[in-house]
Enzyme design. Structure first.
Site, PDB file in Angstrom:
ATOM      1  N   HIS A   1       0.838  -1.205   0.000  1.00 35.16           N
ATOM      2  CA  HIS A   1       0.000   0.000   0.000  1.00 35.16           C
ATOM      3  C   HIS A   1       0.865   1.243   0.000  1.00 35.16           C
ATOM      4  O   HIS A   1       2.062   1.178   0.291  1.00 35.16           O
ATOM      5  CB  HIS A   1      -0.877   0.006   1.257  1.00 35.16           C
TER       6      HIS A   1
ATOM      7  N   HIS B   1       5.116   6.515  -1.357  1.00 33.30           N
ATOM      8  CA  HIS B   1       5.870   5.299  -1.672  1.00 33.30           C
ATOM      9  C   HIS B   1       5.097   4.060  -1.267  1.00 33.30           C
ATOM     10  O   HIS B   1       4.117   4.145  -0.518  1.00 33.30           O
ATOM     11  CB  HIS B   1       7.192   5.309  -0.903  1.00 33.30           C
TER      12      HIS B   1
END
Ligand code: A2P
Length: 218
Positions: free
Chosen positions: A69, A149
């Protein structure tokens, strides 16, 4: 009241669809495999081992866990600063459960973390917390979303939060005009070494896939 407090999640973020998780993990595996075979990487191995002679297997070095995620806001069940304010924003409520396309533009490896850089769209940036870059790099004045990220793995004993901090260090160096040592044109993209154990692979073709904006309670 107590009910309200427990209703805040560990974090909000975009959760990658299963196929994309598999694809990213396999790209990361290929990347590590290639990297560990490069002479240039071997020459800088002491960034990772502390001593050049020591044996280490890059492919065993990082441990990943959980669903891949891109965290937007770490709430720590309400204990993190600004958690409640974030959760109450209209756009967060409106977009909760919605699907958008997440774009990965680079992979990076440091002695601490293995991650994928995410390039957010204008629309996705509306869900990005204003202080995310400031709280970690107060003097750097980095664009909103620089920290976005996906963590693919951490070295033993390293906390997850580190991946975003490593990425901010990379972005800061790149902003300062530090292009790094151009190492190799790999099939996946251009590999550069920025020093201090920071390796970046800019993908030739950014990869995009659907992700669901939601939260995780743990
Ligand atoms: P990341 O987004 O780099 O993967 P944990 O399991 O350590 O509680 O973390 C849950 C998630 O929240 C992870 O995805 C993690 O990192 C992220 N995270 C943890 N601590 C922070 C923090 N202080 N700031 C931002 N994100 C965090």
């Amino acid at each position: 009241g107590p009910l309200e407090e427990t209703s805040l999640p560990l974090f909000f973020g975009w959760f990658l669809c299963p196929d994309f998780q598999d694809k990213l993990r396999s790209m990361a595996r290929d990347f590590l495999k290639t990297l560990k075979g490069l002479e240039t990487f071997k020459n800088h191995l002491s960034d990772f081992t502390g001593e050049a002679e020591k044996e280490m297997d890059l492919e065993q070095y990082f441990q990943g866990k959980g669903v891949l995620h891109c965290t937007t806001k770490f709430c720590d069940y309400g204990k993190a600063e600004g958690a409640k304010e974030y959760a109450e924003q209209q756009c967060v409520r409106d977009r909760y459960g919605s699907i958008s396309e997440v774009e990965v533009s680079a992979l990076f490896v440091t002695p601490r973390t293995l991650g994928a850089k995410v390039s957010l769209t204008e629309e996705q940036l509306q869900l990005w917390p204003a202080g995310a870059e400031k709280e970690a790099a107060p003097d750097a004045d980095l664009p909103l979303g620089s920290r976005a990220h996906v963590t693919l793995g951490c070295a033993e004993g390293v906390e997850l939060v580190q991946t975003g901090l490593d990425l901010l260090e990379i972005v800061q160096l790149q902003k300062q005009g530090e292009e790094g040592e151009r190492v190799e044109d790999l099939e996946l993209g251009l590999l550069t070494y920025l020093g201090k154990g920071l390796w970046v692979l800019s993908l030739r073709e950014p990869c995009r896939a659907p992700a669901c904006f939601a939260s995780y309670y743990g």
